[in-house]
Design a protein around this motif. Structure first.
Motif, PDB file in Angstrom:
ATOM      1  N   GLY A   1       0.821  -1.214   0.000  1.00  0.00           N
ATOM      2  CA  GLY A   1       0.000   0.000   0.000  1.00  0.00           C
ATOM      3  C   GLY A   1       0.855   1.264   0.000  1.00  0.00           C
ATOM      4  O   GLY A   1       0.478   2.277  -0.590  1.00  0.00           O
ATOM      5  N   VAL A   2       2.030   1.206   0.628  1.00  0.00           N
ATOM      6  CA  VAL A   2       2.962   2.344   0.601  1.00  0.00           C
ATOM      7  C   VAL A   2       3.417   2.589  -0.836  1.00  0.00           C
ATOM      8  O   VAL A   2       3.472   3.733  -1.306  1.00  0.00           O
ATOM      9  CB  VAL A   2       4.176   2.092   1.530  1.00  0.00           C
ATOM     10  CG1 VAL A   2       5.267   3.129   1.313  1.00  0.00           C
ATOM     11  CG2 VAL A   2       3.724   2.067   2.985  1.00  0.00           C
TER      12      VAL A   2
ATOM     13  N   ARG B   1       1.785   1.738  -3.565  1.00  0.00           N
ATOM     14  CA  ARG B   1       0.624   2.261  -4.290  1.00  0.00           C
ATOM     15  C   ARG B   1       0.414   3.742  -3.974  1.00  0.00           C
ATOM     16  O   ARG B   1       0.177   4.552  -4.874  1.00  0.00           O
ATOM     17  CB  ARG B   1      -0.626   1.453  -3.945  1.00  0.00           C
ATOM     18  CG  ARG B   1      -1.837   1.933  -4.721  1.00  0.00           C
ATOM     19  CD  ARG B   1      -3.126   1.151  -4.470  1.00  0.00           C
ATOM     20  NE  ARG B   1      -3.175   0.480  -3.195  1.00  0.00           N
ATOM     21  CZ  ARG B   1      -3.240  -0.851  -3.045  1.00  0.00           C
ATOM     22  NH1 ARG B   1      -3.278  -1.636  -4.091  1.00  0.00           N
ATOM     23  NH2 ARG B   1      -3.287  -1.389  -1.852  1.00  0.00           N
ATOM     24  N   ASP B   2       0.538   4.128  -2.695  1.00  0.00           N
ATOM     25  CA  ASP B   2       0.356   5.528  -2.317  1.00  0.00           C
ATOM     26  C   ASP B   2       1.429   6.421  -2.937  1.00  0.00           C
ATOM     27  O   ASP B   2       1.138   7.525  -3.402  1.00  0.00           O
ATOM     28  CB  ASP B   2       0.368   5.683  -0.796  1.00  0.00           C
ATOM     29  CG  ASP B   2      -0.875   5.108  -0.133  1.00  0.00           C
ATOM     30  OD1 ASP B   2      -1.848   4.766  -0.845  1.00  0.00           O
ATOM     31  OD2 ASP B   2      -0.869   5.000   1.116  1.00  0.00           O
TER      32      ASP B   2
ATOM     33  N   THR C   1       0.602   6.798  -6.556  1.00  0.00           N
ATOM     34  CA  THR C   1      -0.582   7.647  -6.698  1.00  0.00           C
ATOM     35  C   THR C   1      -0.193   9.119  -6.563  1.00  0.00           C
ATOM     36  O   THR C   1      -0.621   9.955  -7.364  1.00  0.00           O
ATOM     37  CB  THR C   1      -1.659   7.274  -5.660  1.00  0.00           C
ATOM     38  OG1 THR C   1      -2.059   5.916  -5.888  1.00  0.00           O
ATOM     39  CG2 THR C   1      -2.877   8.170  -5.770  1.00  0.00           C
ATOM     40  N   ASP C   2       0.630   9.441  -5.556  1.00  0.00           N
ATOM     41  CA  ASP C   2       1.093  10.823  -5.393  1.00  0.00           C
ATOM     42  C   ASP C   2       1.854  11.300  -6.621  1.00  0.00           C
ATOM     43  O   ASP C   2       1.658  12.421  -7.096  1.00  0.00           O
ATOM     44  CB  ASP C   2       1.988  10.958  -4.157  1.00  0.00           C
ATOM     45  CG  ASP C   2       1.207  10.953  -2.853  1.00  0.00           C
ATOM     46  OD1 ASP C   2      -0.047  11.009  -2.896  1.00  0.00           O
ATOM     47  OD2 ASP C   2       1.848  10.894  -1.779  1.00  0.00           O
TER      48      ASP C   2
ATOM     49  N   ALA D   1      -7.334   2.387  -4.001  1.00  0.00           N
ATOM     50  CA  ALA D   1      -6.520   3.503  -4.463  1.00  0.00           C
ATOM     51  C   ALA D   1      -7.404   4.432  -5.274  1.00  0.00           C
ATOM     52  O   ALA D   1      -8.493   4.068  -5.695  1.00  0.00           O
ATOM     53  CB  ALA D   1      -5.366   2.987  -5.326  1.00  0.00           C
TER      54      ALA D   1
END
Length: 167
Positions: A18-19, A21-22, A25-26, A131
């Motif tokens: 998830g890190v 993916r984040d 995404t940013d 996400a």
């Protein structure tokens, strides 16, 4: 009937993916800040991987891509991301499930994550954290200090991450 143990190892792997993916995404929303750049190593034979056959032949087990100057159309989804990169001056669209990633590194801040390869059945766990899908076109904005033309960046380079691993 024996009780199943809580699988903290899977929970941690899912959270750390998830890190990744984040972070992607940013970057898809705002671009790479400062000197940040990403090395992503993934299993080329993992289900859901969509890369050109010649890359799969050249890298039958793992491949590392670099997101820095020249990447296009970065899209982040719940269970995978898509990006267009240039290989020998040919733009290729790559689709990479988060569960296929084995290493994520941002050398600009000495940050790296190494994952145990997920089995295809565990990939549903990776998609458990939603996400925000985004699409952004990113162009090369590198310039030298005196605004002279920047050197043409290398394209489609695959690098070993041993230099970033603690020994």
């Amino acid at each position: 009937m024996p009780k199943e143990q809580l699988r903290y190892d899977r929970m941690v792997e899912t959270a750390l993916r998830g890190v990744v993916r984040d972070a992607l995404t940013d970057v898809a929303e705002r671009g790479l800040p400062g000197n940040h750049h990403f090395y992503l190593t993934f299993r080329t034979g993992y289900p859901g991987i969509d890369i050109p056959e010649y890359l799969t032949s050249q890298y039958p087990n793992e491949m590392t891509i670099v997101l820095q100057f020249q990447y296009y159309g970065l899209e982040v989804h719940d269970d995978h991301f898509e990006v267009t990169l240039s290989f020998n001056n040919v733009h290729e669209r790559l689709v990479i499930p988060f569960a296929a990633i084995t290493t994520f590194a941002d050398p600009s801040v000495n940050f790296a994550l190494q994952f145990q390869p997920a089995t295809p059945g565990e990939s549903a766990d990776v998609a458990a954290i939603p996400a925000r899908p985004v699409t952004v076109e990113r162009k090369d904005e590198s310039k030298t200090a005196d605004d002279a033309p920047a050197e043409e960046p290398k394209r489609g380079e695959v690098v070993a991450l041993d230099a970033f691993r603690k020994k």
